[in-house]
Design a protein around this motif. Structure first.
Motif, short mmCIF file in Angstrom:
data_model
loop_
_atom_site.label_atom_id
_atom_site.label_comp_id
_atom_site.label_asym_id
_atom_site.label_seq_id
_atom_site.Cartn_x
_atom_site.Cartn_y
_atom_site.Cartn_z
N ILE A 81 73.99 126.48 133.04
CA ILE A 81 72.39 127.09 132.62
C ILE A 81 71.90 128.02 133.26
O ILE A 81 71.56 128.63 132.37
CB ILE A 81 71.45 126.09 133.77
N LEU A 82 73.13 128.97 134.17
CA LEU A 82 72.99 130.48 134.09
C LEU A 82 72.89 131.06 132.95
O LEU A 82 72.69 131.94 132.23
CB LEU A 82 73.47 130.89 135.90
N PHE A 83 74.53 130.45 133.27
CA PHE A 83 75.53 131.57 132.02
C PHE A 83 74.47 130.92 130.29
O PHE A 83 74.46 132.26 129.63
CB PHE A 83 76.83 130.75 131.70
N THR A 84 73.60 129.61 130.35
CA THR A 84 73.26 129.92 128.93
C THR A 84 71.37 130.54 129.18
O THR A 84 71.24 130.97 127.63
CB THR A 84 72.31 128.51 128.90
N LEU A 85 70.87 130.41 130.07
CA LEU A 85 69.95 131.25 130.75
C LEU A 85 69.92 132.81 129.88
O LEU A 85 69.51 133.62 129.31
CB LEU A 85 69.54 131.51 131.45
N PHE A 86 71.08 133.10 130.67
CA PHE A 86 71.70 134.55 130.12
C PHE A 86 72.22 134.67 128.81
O PHE A 86 71.72 135.70 128.56
CB PHE A 86 73.27 135.04 131.14
N LEU A 87 72.85 134.33 128.10
CA LEU A 87 72.13 134.05 126.75
C LEU A 87 71.36 134.51 126.64
O LEU A 87 71.03 135.54 124.94
CB LEU A 87 73.65 133.03 126.43
N LEU A 88 70.78 132.89 126.66
CA LEU A 88 69.54 133.19 126.07
C LEU A 88 68.60 134.19 125.93
O LEU A 88 67.65 134.94 125.11
CB LEU A 88 68.38 132.22 126.65
N SER A 89 68.35 135.68 127.15
CA SER A 89 68.04 136.54 127.45
C SER A 89 68.07 137.73 126.54
O SER A 89 67.49 138.25 125.68
CB SER A 89 67.39 136.58 129.21
N ILE A 90 69.58 137.35 126.81
CA ILE A 90 69.74 138.50 125.12
C ILE A 90 69.54 138.28 124.14
O ILE A 90 69.15 139.40 123.80
CB ILE A 90 71.13 138.40 125.83
N LEU A 91 69.42 137.06 123.44
CA LEU A 91 68.80 136.69 122.16
C LEU A 91 67.49 137.26 122.40
O LEU A 91 67.35 137.84 120.82
CB LEU A 91 69.21 135.46 122.03
N VAL A 92 66.87 136.74 123.50
CA VAL A 92 65.38 136.96 123.07
C VAL A 92 65.19 138.70 122.89
O VAL A 92 64.48 138.99 122.35
CB VAL A 92 65.13 136.35 124.36
N MET A 93 65.94 139.50 124.36
CA MET A 93 65.86 141.49 123.81
C MET A 93 66.30 141.58 122.68
O MET A 93 65.77 142.09 121.13
CB MET A 93 66.33 141.20 125.06
N ILE A 94 67.40 141.07 121.89
CA ILE A 94 67.95 141.27 120.61
C ILE A 94 66.34 141.01 119.32
O ILE A 94 66.32 141.71 118.58
CB ILE A 94 68.89 140.50 120.08
N ASN A 95 65.29 139.73 119.56
CA ASN A 95 65.50 139.29 118.68
C ASN A 95 63.92 140.19 118.47
O ASN A 95 62.87 140.60 117.63
CB ASN A 95 64.28 137.89 119.51
#
Length: 364
Positions: A163-177
């Motif tokens: 779950i933390l791994f997924t949230l980390f990836l999601l946060s990077i995606l949000v930043m790039i977006n």
């Protein structure tokens, strides 16, 4: 602006939520795994795939964050330029022109950051799915709380890490977006594009000091002696032109020149600017080439004002004008700002009322 900015994140959220629900709610699958133990070689193969994806994600994540911060620095510079142009107290005319060009470069959408975003999104989504499957294999879907033992604790630790791994990836995606769509790093919302920053109506919505901006970029009226002027010096012809050092969208103006020591109007020039081909471009046009001037009706003692309006015909800037004479004719420039609160009644806007096309005209 950018209506569908976030739909792509569903490509990682949907598999994440689906697998999470499957892990926590699928008792039938748990019974199957408990009664049909998978071969150790299958688990090892799945583990190897997981480690390969883990290595790819580590490298790709590092490169993505590095590039993202590089683009973030560009947006930070663009945001500072935007604030300077909204309140251009410390800028001169040439600096305003240069900063408009710089802003356009900093905010131009780059296909490289889009490619990085989609690659990272696809790899992230695949990693979430693969790591979710790996957890399913290793835990046998056993997440019930009826009996707490060492295996259950390990299972929940694995689930939490996923779950933390997924949230980390999601946060990077949000930043790039955010970076893809030019999120303003110093203020709420997103950065204006170059043409929005060159639009008076957009500047007004963003609470720009239009009085100060117009004072810095106000146009110059030029009355140049026509070669065919009459030499008797009683009357002569002039060519009337106007020069805008910076052309902005939706400039609506009225120039009024008064006769010497009189409230009678010597000449009025009015118009609307709508078309813009390039940011920071200047604009000049000849309004008339056969204006008859009698005697000294316009000279260095002539007074005048230039008024700027918004689309609703509200007065947004008022400047005094001065006349400078030379051998070729006269130039009329802004000399000082006038407090808008001093104007109690104004009807000059009627020259441009309900005019939405680009034009410049005059009356004498």
């Amino acid at each position: 602006m950018y209506k569908y900015k976030w739909w792509s994140t569903s490509l990682i959220l949907i598999p994440f939520i689906s697998i999470l629900v499957l892990l926590l709610r699928s008792n039938g699958i748990q019974t199957f795994f408990a009664s049909n133990q998978l071969e150790e070689s299958i688990k090892n193969s799945v583990g190897i795939v997981g480690w390969i994806f883990g290595g790819i994600m580590s490298l790709l994540g590092f490169l993505t964050i590095f590039i993202a911060f590089t683009y973030e620095n560009k947006l930070l510079k663009a945001s500072k330029i935007k604030q300077q142009l909204l309140r251009p107290y410390a800028l001169n005319l040439s600096e305003i022109i240069n900063k408009l060009s710089e802003y356009s470069l900093y905010t131009r959408r780059d296909f490289i950051i889009n490619i990085i975003y989609w690659i990272f999104l696809i790899v992230s989504s695949s990693s979430v799915i693969i790591w979710g499957i790996i957890i399913a294999f290793y835990t046998n879907f056993d997440f019930s709380l009826s009996v707490i033992n060492q295996n259950k604790v390990i299972n929940y630790v694995l689930l939490l890490l996923w779950i933390l791994f997924t949230l980390f990836l999601l946060s990077i995606l949000v930043m790039i977006n955010f970076i893809r769509f030019n999120k303003d790093p110093l203020a709420e919302g997103y950065l204006l594009d170059g043409f929005e920053l060159s639009d008076i109506e957009s500047l007004k919505r963003n609470k720009a000091d239009l009085q100060e901006l117009y004072y810095k970029i106000t146009p110059t009226l030029i009355l140049m002696k026509n070669p065919n002027y009459l030499p008797d010096k009683i009357s002569y012809k002039l060519e009337l032109s106007i020069h805008f050092p910076v052309k902005l969208l939706n400039i609506r103006f009225v120039v009024v020149l008064y006769k010497q020591q009189s409230d009678d109007i010597s000449i009025r020039v009015f118009g609307v600017l709508k078309n813009l081909n390039k940011l920071g471009e200047s604009f000049s046009t000849i309004i008339a080439d056969d204006i008859n001037i009698i005697g000294d009706s316009i000279n260095e003692k002539t007074t005048g004002v230039i008024k700027f309006y918004d689309r609703e015909d509200n007065l947004i800037s008022l400047l005094k004008l001065k006349v400078e004479e030379n051998e070729e004719g006269m130039s009329i420039k802004a000399s000082e700002k006038v407090d808008l609160n001093l104007i109690t009644r104004d009807v000059d806007y009627k020259d441009i009322e309900k005019r939405d096309e680009e034009f410049i005209d005059y009356t004498i």
